[in-house]
Design a protein around this motif. Structure first.
Motif, PDB file in Angstrom:
ATOM      1  N   TYR A 131       0.866  -1.179   0.000  1.00  0.00           N
ATOM      2  CA  TYR A 131       0.000   0.000   0.000  1.00  0.00           C
ATOM      3  C   TYR A 131       0.902   1.228   0.000  1.00  0.00           C
ATOM      4  CZ  TYR A 131      -3.314   3.529   1.664  1.00  0.00           C
ATOM      5  OH  TYR A 131      -4.083   4.652   1.791  1.00  0.00           O
ATOM      6  N   VAL A 132       0.763   2.089  -1.014  1.00  0.00           N
ATOM      7  CA  VAL A 132       1.621   3.272  -1.127  1.00  0.00           C
ATOM      8  C   VAL A 132       1.084   4.379  -0.223  1.00  0.00           C
ATOM      9  CG1 VAL A 132       2.608   4.994  -2.692  1.00  0.00           C
ATOM     10  CG2 VAL A 132       2.209   2.655  -3.500  1.00  0.00           C
ATOM     11  N   LEU A 133       1.929   4.843   0.701  1.00  0.00           N
ATOM     12  CA  LEU A 133       1.569   5.933   1.612  1.00  0.00           C
ATOM     13  C   LEU A 133       1.901   7.289   0.998  1.00  0.00           C
ATOM     14  CD1 LEU A 133       3.012   4.394   4.900  1.00  0.00           C
ATOM     15  CD2 LEU A 133       0.589   4.724   4.374  1.00  0.00           C
ATOM     16  N   LEU A 146       4.086  -1.265 -13.747  1.00  0.00           N
ATOM     17  CA  LEU A 146       2.992  -0.507 -13.130  1.00  0.00           C
ATOM     18  C   LEU A 146       3.529   0.661 -12.314  1.00  0.00           C
ATOM     19  CD1 LEU A 146       1.205  -3.677 -11.757  1.00  0.00           C
ATOM     20  CD2 LEU A 146       0.574  -2.424 -13.817  1.00  0.00           C
ATOM     21  N   MET A 147       2.821   1.807 -12.353  1.00  0.00           N
ATOM     22  CA  MET A 147       3.156   2.957 -11.520  1.00  0.00           C
ATOM     23  C   MET A 147       2.080   3.064 -10.445  1.00  0.00           C
ATOM     24  SD  MET A 147       5.504   5.230 -11.120  1.00  0.00           S
ATOM     25  CE  MET A 147       6.287   5.251 -12.707  1.00  0.00           C
ATOM     26  N   LEU A 148       2.489   2.988  -9.172  1.00  0.00           N
ATOM     27  CA  LEU A 148       1.565   3.071  -8.044  1.00  0.00           C
ATOM     28  C   LEU A 148       1.720   4.431  -7.366  1.00  0.00           C
ATOM     29  CD1 LEU A 148       2.300  -0.449  -6.501  1.00  0.00           C
ATOM     30  CD2 LEU A 148       0.427   0.154  -8.029  1.00  0.00           C
ATOM     31  N   THR A 149       0.590   5.053  -7.021  1.00  0.00           N
ATOM     32  CA  THR A 149       0.603   6.354  -6.359  1.00  0.00           C
ATOM     33  C   THR A 149      -0.072   6.216  -4.991  1.00  0.00           C
ATOM     34  OG1 THR A 149      -1.463   6.935  -7.471  1.00  0.00           O
ATOM     35  CG2 THR A 149       0.594   7.625  -8.557  1.00  0.00           C
ATOM     36  N   LEU A 164      10.662  -3.597  -7.133  1.00  0.00           N
ATOM     37  CA  LEU A 164      10.011  -2.373  -6.690  1.00  0.00           C
ATOM     38  C   LEU A 164      11.023  -1.239  -6.755  1.00  0.00           C
ATOM     39  CD1 LEU A 164       7.240  -1.528  -5.559  1.00  0.00           C
ATOM     40  CD2 LEU A 164       8.155  -1.881  -3.276  1.00  0.00           C
ATOM     41  N   LEU A 165      10.664  -0.158  -7.437  1.00  0.00           N
ATOM     42  CA  LEU A 165      11.563   0.985  -7.614  1.00  0.00           C
ATOM     43  C   LEU A 165      10.860   2.271  -7.227  1.00  0.00           C
ATOM     44  CD1 LEU A 165      12.571  -0.099 -11.210  1.00  0.00           C
ATOM     45  CD2 LEU A 165      14.111  -0.178  -9.249  1.00  0.00           C
ATOM     46  N   ASN A 166      11.629   3.284  -6.875  1.00  0.00           N
ATOM     47  CA  ASN A 166      11.098   4.614  -6.613  1.00  0.00           C
ATOM     48  C   ASN A 166      11.623   5.535  -7.712  1.00  0.00           C
ATOM     49  OD1 ASN A 166      10.408   7.159  -5.773  1.00  0.00           O
ATOM     50  ND2 ASN A 166      11.558   7.092  -3.871  1.00  0.00           N
ATOM     51  N   PRO A 167      10.747   5.933  -8.671  1.00  0.00           N
ATOM     52  CA  PRO A 167      11.200   6.802  -9.753  1.00  0.00           C
ATOM     53  C   PRO A 167      11.348   8.267  -9.333  1.00  0.00           C
ATOM     54  CG  PRO A 167       8.870   6.353 -10.010  1.00  0.00           C
ATOM     55  CD  PRO A 167       9.351   5.544  -8.819  1.00  0.00           C
ATOM     56  N   GLY A 168      10.975   8.582  -8.098  1.00  0.00           N
ATOM     57  CA  GLY A 168      11.104   9.943  -7.590  1.00  0.00           C
ATOM     58  C   GLY A 168       9.887  10.783  -7.923  1.00  0.00           C
ATOM     59  N   PRO A 169       9.908  12.053  -7.664  1.00  0.00           N
ATOM     60  CA  PRO A 169      11.108  12.833  -7.438  1.00  0.00           C
ATOM     61  C   PRO A 169      11.665  12.731  -6.015  1.00  0.00           C
ATOM     62  CG  PRO A 169       9.203  14.276  -7.427  1.00  0.00           C
ATOM     63  CD  PRO A 169       8.711  12.894  -7.753  1.00  0.00           C
TER      64      PRO A 169
END
Length: 195
Positions: A131-133, A146-149, A164-169
């Motif tokens: 779950y993205v906080l 997939l991009m999760l927000t 699982l990656l964090n594309p930022g910013p």
């Protein structure tokens, strides 16, 4: 005072047995986690073996409880839980559960990834729910990208190649539930059918 100490030590065995049963752990599993023989664990739980610090420390680590809880030490007055962060490949994991085996809950803090060459995916036993906080997370799952927000959830079998990656910013944070043997979440409450 000596009688109080004897009573406290006598209560350790039943407390250890209750904790093991509560966690659904067998003596064999506990022996594997702690390096303490099954017979010694059995004698500790029955009260025929006196608990020592050398035995209680690995048990406290295995159960992820303070040593005070095993010996029923008086409360210190500070009810806060102080999880020890685990850092792997730059990602910080804060454990939110304190029991071995079964479903585990973590808060993950992911710094922005720096692009590198190939994005290899990994597999392992288990089942994961994320779950993205805050921030954004990129989930590579097999052939899906997939991009999760914030507020979005993904759930998948970890035997499927994933990363699982964090594309930022900025930094991303997520809650993760992980079942190492493939345990899945069971949703019991559903919204009422409007019809």
């Amino acid at each position: 005072m000596a009688n109080d100490d004897s009573a406290a030590l006598a209560a350790v065995g039943p407390r250890l047995r209750a904790l093991r049963h509560q966690r659904g752990t067998t003596l064999t599993q506990l022996a594997h986690l702690t390096g303490i023989s099954v017979s010694t664990l059995s004698r500790l739980e029955s009260g025929s073996r006196r608990p020592t610090l050398e035995l209680l420390l690995p048990l406290a680590r295995a159960y992820r409880v303070p040593l005070d809880e095993l010996v029923d030490a008086p409360a210190t007055g500070d009810p806060r839980v102080h999880p020890k962060p685990i850092v792997r490949h730059g990602v910080t994991f804060l454990p939110l559960t304190r029991r071995p085996g079964g479903l585990q809950a973590f808060k993950q803090i992911l710094p922005r990834d720096t692009p590198t060459g190939e994005l290899t995916q990994q597999t392992h036993e288990g089942y994961e729910w994320i779950y993205v906080l805050s921030g954004r997370l990129r989930l590579l799952l097999g052939e899906h990208d997939l991009m999760l927000t914030p507020g979005e959830v993904a759930e998948f079998d970890t035997r499927v190649p994933h990363r699982l990656l964090n594309p930022g910013p900025g930094t991303a944070e997520a809650l993760t539930l992980f079942g190492p043997q493939g345990e899945r979440l069971h949703v019991r409450a559903r919204p009422a059918d409007p019809a």
